[in-house]
Scaffold this motif. Structure first.
Motif, short mmCIF file in Angstrom:
data_model
loop_
_atom_site.label_atom_id
_atom_site.label_comp_id
_atom_site.label_asym_id
_atom_site.label_seq_id
_atom_site.Cartn_x
_atom_site.Cartn_y
_atom_site.Cartn_z
N PHE B 602 34.21 60.59 42.40
CA PHE B 602 34.54 59.71 43.94
C PHE B 602 34.18 58.04 43.67
CE2 PHE B 602 32.69 57.55 47.17
CZ PHE B 602 34.35 56.99 48.33
N LEU B 603 33.68 57.95 42.29
CA LEU B 603 33.23 56.65 42.16
C LEU B 603 33.90 56.62 41.12
CD1 LEU B 603 29.25 57.20 41.43
CD2 LEU B 603 30.67 56.15 43.62
N THR B 608 38.41 52.54 38.86
CA THR B 608 39.83 53.15 38.88
C THR B 608 40.56 52.54 39.48
OG1 THR B 608 39.28 55.30 38.01
CG2 THR B 608 41.48 54.14 37.58
N GLY B 609 40.91 52.97 40.98
CA GLY B 609 41.35 52.00 41.96
C GLY B 609 41.45 50.59 42.08
N GLY B 610 40.12 50.09 42.33
CA GLY B 610 39.56 48.66 42.39
C GLY B 610 40.52 48.31 40.98
N THR B 611 40.18 48.50 39.97
CA THR B 611 41.14 47.83 39.00
C THR B 611 42.42 47.40 39.53
OG1 THR B 611 39.37 49.74 37.36
CG2 THR B 611 41.33 48.26 36.05
N HIS B 618 43.84 39.06 39.19
CA HIS B 618 43.85 38.29 38.26
C HIS B 618 43.41 39.65 37.45
CE1 HIS B 618 41.26 35.75 35.66
NE2 HIS B 618 41.74 35.41 36.08
N PRO B 619 44.07 39.25 36.06
CA PRO B 619 43.56 39.98 35.20
C PRO B 619 41.92 40.30 34.56
CG PRO B 619 44.94 38.67 34.25
CD PRO B 619 44.55 38.04 35.77
N ILE B 620 41.30 39.13 35.26
CA ILE B 620 39.66 40.06 34.49
C ILE B 620 39.49 41.64 35.26
CG2 ILE B 620 38.84 38.52 36.80
CD1 ILE B 620 37.19 38.31 33.57
N ALA B 621 40.06 41.47 36.09
CA ALA B 621 39.60 42.91 37.15
C ALA B 621 39.72 44.19 35.90
CB ALA B 621 40.51 43.70 37.91
N PRO B 623 38.48 44.41 32.31
CA PRO B 623 37.57 44.21 32.51
C PRO B 623 35.72 44.62 32.80
CG PRO B 623 37.18 42.15 31.71
CD PRO B 623 38.99 42.89 32.01
N ILE B 624 36.34 43.76 33.85
CA ILE B 624 35.04 44.77 35.06
C ILE B 624 34.86 45.92 35.63
CG2 ILE B 624 33.99 44.47 37.41
CD1 ILE B 624 35.12 41.32 37.14
N GLY B 625 36.66 45.99 35.94
CA GLY B 625 36.94 48.15 36.27
C GLY B 625 36.71 48.83 35.09
N GLY B 626 37.39 48.25 33.71
CA GLY B 626 36.56 48.93 32.82
C GLY B 626 35.35 49.53 32.43
N VAL B 627 34.56 48.33 32.23
CA VAL B 627 33.33 48.42 31.96
C VAL B 627 32.75 49.91 33.38
CG1 VAL B 627 30.57 47.60 32.43
CG2 VAL B 627 32.40 46.79 31.39
N LEU B 628 32.50 49.64 34.47
CA LEU B 628 32.11 50.33 35.67
C LEU B 628 32.57 51.73 36.08
CD1 LEU B 628 33.36 47.94 38.90
CD2 LEU B 628 31.33 48.71 37.78
#
Lengths: 214, 670
Positions: B602-603, B608-611, B618-621, B623-628
């Motif tokens: 689920f997390l 993934t969905g958030g990314t 914004h493309p910044i999503a 790297p952030i989503g990738g790390v998460l």
């Protein structure tokens, strides 16, 4: 069968069967393989797109005239990409050794080759960032730039994923030792790296040699 | 296979396995209940990885989207009921038809078929759960997030409005500014991830976890259908993910690639190729599972063995292959070389051959069987009428000159609904009436089922048959109104009446389901006298499906089972263990511990969905989503590895004599 009211008269006892088997015997090996097939199809679509854009541009790649230095035949440079190709090909050696050591459950060997593989992997990631410069275009300059950056970028994602898997393996093996499941997982991860390197040979030929020789 | 049947007996003689006593059976059953206990509460709900729970969730969610897509269709039909109607403006109409088509294809048809597969395949092949239970749960959540994204967009007036295939240049940055198309393309990527996950699950489960004795030539036809479908998903879905990702990259202001921008060397037709390389196989991805339903329902309700098993399997495989060779027939109005037109016309007509073989096999079963005319069979009969009309107009549209005339008219709308509703929705309703007792332990009402069928059948033909004529008369798709002088008013009004009859039909179905959940007749294990393994366990099945994995002795596992058929014992009841078998013969090979329940899928789905949603803004999503996502994956694998060594340690402590597991192939032992 399993009907509650009838008691099965005969049984086959499977308790003595092993709990792990390698390669095509293992469900996880298959799961990994389907994943690789999916990613291969993605690259297939990108290759199709590359050729499709090739038909739209003449000459291909188009001359770079919007900034200095002007390049009339901007075929990609070969130096850094070729070094990276060699790095990737040589990395197969520690990876094969990692695979073999995992099969033998040789913890020391696994530790050594996990670290060596990761070192190669990181080297390939760093070189990849320099590779983008060899293309002479940015992703938003034209369609040629878009597709080449995407191909390099997609493969870069796989390099990152592989680095993460390696780091996970290292953390686990150094913290918890090499158990049977981890040893098996490492052999599957090795297959992934074989694919990452193998697919790059094809993509390297397409992106770097294609415009020069085709 | 004779060899396989002999092997178990020999082993039994060698090992003198004790015959099970009622006490052992009861003890092991209690242990299994504990081991496979489904977690409760909110966290438990989000952590559950049982394939039946996930499968039912997918099916229910898909039907919710079916309802929403249906409501949009009704609103569109109200708009079209009269000439120059102003019920919906052009903008809302555009959003509605786009969302309707996208919903029905991506949020209903594909997921519902995969949901059926995820619920039924492990039961039909006689195993305890899908091969990768956590991945399965992840797939559901990603699909749900994708669906919510589409409808959140519609509610916030950023509903996509460029048609379910969102062609460029219309969907490109120049002609569709704003976020509408981005919502569409990210929804596509998310739902395709879910579809791919389902395909990997089903293929691996069928390849490696079939009950001993279920060799390739004994696999139930629905399972074969899901195997072919899953292969098609694996080869088709990446193409649409690529095209939708390229479209996103072209559109995002901070990225601005030029894949489809002709001015910079991009190729708009490339978009169509990538889309339809997925889009046409998609039709078969929806249709082939339905052929699986039909084959299963016909065996049970004509009370005879499958006619032409091999022909049916080969037809499905052939359809799967040819389905990849026909996509250009959606693009006959683009500049194509004549040779290309000829090849794709021929391929499009050729696909009639395997489908024809299937239809004749089914007719042979109807011809020679003893009918038990219950609702599932009635829906299959409805399928024959409607699908064959749709198939015939398909052959017509495969012809280039006719297609040039009819492209983008209501004739195509009629054709595709005849094929998809006739080919997939009718068998699907039949399948729900057929398997509902297995899922819930109660039968659906037969009377209400027959009402549901006739309303659907009549309503369907009222809506879509007139569209053939409207299309031939020149009425185009995706236009929100027409002038009275066209003379299309009467037929459109008739179609709108039909749409409401379909609406009533669906309501009667929902009423039937809700009523029967509480008040339906109690079904028992095998109410229809069916032949496949899902009917060999209780209704609803226990979390572990089968207390003892059965041995399969023929294509019709229950019908061909002998009195003294042995069962598998020796799987550890204290951990979630399944039996892995060989690919061809399904001989026992090794034990395989399935993953435990976990919140991490689920997390990961949230990350993934958030990314994908964040990247719209914004493309910044990325790297952030990738790390998460990496963090979630670390948790996923770490907890899985920990659970694994724990259960292994427990086993070793319990039984210190347990020898080091050998890695020898097991065939040698049996």
């Amino acid at each position: 069968m399993t009907s509650e009211n009838s008691i099965p008269q005969k049984t086959i006892d499977v308790s003595s069967l092993p709990s792990t088997m390698f390669d095509t015997h293992a469900p996880i090996w298959w799961g990994n393989t389907w994943g690789l097939v999916i990613e291969t199809v993605v690259f297939g679509c990108l290759i199709a797109a590359y050729f499709s854009i090739w038909t739209m541009l003449s000459p291909f790649p188009p001359p770079r005239v919007d900034r200095f230095p002007i390049i009339y035949n901007p075929v990609p440079d070969l130096t850094i990409p070729t070094i990276n190709l060699v790095v990737l090909l040589v990395s197969l050696i520690p990876d094969i050794l990692l695979d073999l050591n995992a099969r033998k459950k040789n913890e020391k060997g696994v530790k050594i080759f996990l670290v060596v593989t990761l070192a190669f992997n990181i080297a390939a990631i760093i070189l990849r960032f320099y590779e983008f410069d060899s293309l002479h275009f940015k992703w938003n300059d034209n369609a040629y730039g878009s597709i080449t950056w995407t191909i390099l970028g997609m493969h870069l994602i796989h390099l990152f994923v592989m680095a993460c898997e390696d780091i996970f393996g290292i953390v686990w093996v150094f913290a918890k030792g090499l158990d049977e499941k981890q040893a098996f997982d490492l052999t599957v991860t090795a297959v992934y790296w074989y694919w990452v390197v193998g697919v790059w040979v094809l993509l390297y030929a397409l992106v770097y040699l294609g415009p020069r020789f085709l | 296979m004779a060899e396989n049947e002999q092997k178990p007996k020999e082993e039994k003689d060698e090992k003198q396995s004790p015959i099970l006593t009622p006490e052992t059976i009861e003890h092991e059953r209690r242990e299994l209940e504990k081991t496979w206990f489904e977690p409760r509460g909110v966290i438990g709900w989000l952590s559950n990885t049982n394939h039946k729970t996930i499968g039912l969730r997918i099916i229910c969610t898909a039907f919710v989207f079916f309802g929403l897509g249906g409501i949009l269709a009704l609103l569109m039909r109200i708009q079209l009921a009269f000439p120059e109607n102003n019920f919906l403006g052009p903008d809302l109409y555009n959003q509605f038809f786009t969302t309707h088509g996208s919903t029905m294809m991506f949020l209903f048809a594909v997921p519902v078929m995969e949901g059926m597969g995820i619920y039924l395949v492990p039961l039909m092949v006689g195993t305890r759960n899908v091969a990768f239970p956590r991945l399965n749960a992840f797939g559901y959540f990603v699909y749900l997030i994708g669906g919510i994204l589409l409808y959140a967009g519609l509610i916030l007036n950023i509903g996509p409005d460029t048609g379910w295939f969102s062609y460029v240049p219309l969907a490109g940055p120049e002609f569709s500014p704003g976020k509408r198309v981005d919502v569409w393309s990210q929804m596509i990527t998310l739902t395709e991830i879910a579809a791919l996950v389902g395909a990997v699950e089903i293929l691996t489960t069928v390849f490696k976890q079939r009950a001993p004795g279920m060799s390739l030539n004994r696999i139930p036809l629905f399972v074969w259908a899901m195997v072919v479908t899953s292969f098609m998903v694996i080869f088709a879905m990446p193409a649409v993910m690529t095209s939708s990702s390229m479209l996103s990259m072209d559109r995002l202001t901070n990225v601005s690639t030029h894949f489809f921008n002709q001015a910079e060397g991009g190729d708009p037709i490339l978009y169509q190729h990538l889309f339809w390389f997925f889009g046409h196989p998609e039709v078969y991805i929806i249709f082939i599972p339905a052929t699986g339903f039909i084959s299963m329902i016909l065996v049970t309700f004509t009370r005879r063995k499958t006619f032409g098993y091999t022909a049916l399997v080969l037809s499905m495989i052939a359809t799967g292959f040819i389905g990849f060779g026909v996509w250009v027939h959606h693009m006959f109005t683009t500049p194509l070389p004549q040779l290309g037109q000829g090849i794709f016309t021929a391929a499009s007509m050729m696909i009639v051959i395997p489908n024809g073989v299937q239809i004749f096999c089914w007719l042979a079963m109807l011809w020679s069987g003893k009918w038990n005319l219950k609702t599932p069979l009635v829906f299959v009969l409805g399928f024959f009428a409607i699908f064959i009309i749709g198939g015939l107009t398909g052959v017509m549209l495969a012809s280039v000159p006719l297609d040039l005339q009819l492209h983008d008219t209501f004739f195509v709308v009629a054709h595709l609904h005849y094929v998809l509703i006739g080919g997939a929705v009718f068998p699907l309703f039949g399948a729900i009436y057929y398997w509902f007792p297995k899922w819930t332990g109660r039968m659906l009402s037969e009377k209400a089922g027959i009402i549901n069928f006739w309303l659907l059948f009549i309503g369907f033909n009222l809506v879509f048959f007139p569209m053939h004529i409207l299309g031939l008369n020149g009425m185009t798709r995706r236009v929100y109104t027409y002038i009275p002088e066209t003379g299309w008013g009467e037929l459109n009004f008739l179609a709108t009446v039909g749409a409401f009859i379909i609406g009533v039909s669906v309501l009667s179905f929902i009423g039937n389901v809700l009523y029967s959940l509480k008040n339906g007749l109690v079904a028992g294990d095998n109410p229809w006298g069916a032949d496949t393994l899902e009917w060999a366990t209780s209704s609803p099945p226990p979390a572990y499906n089968f207390q003892y994995i059965p041995i399969v002795q023929g294509r019709h596992a229950i019908w061909e089972r002998t009195e003294d058929a042995p069962v598998i014992t020796g799987l550890n009841v204290k951990k979630r263990e399944a039996l892995a078998t060989t690919i061809h013969d399904a001989a026992p090979e090794h034990k395989y511990e399935l993953q435990s329940d976990s919140i991490y899928p689920f997390l990961l789905a949230l990350a993934t969905g958030g990314t994908f949603i964040g990247v719209i803004f914004h493309p910044i999503a990325i790297p952030i989503g990738g790390v998460l996502s990496v963090l979630a994956l670390f948790g996923w694998f770490w907890s899985n590895s920990l659970a694994h060594i724990r259960s292994t340690h427990e086993e070793v402590e319990k039984d210190p004599q347990n020898p080091e597991p050998s890695l020898k192939p097991v065939e040698a032992k049996i």
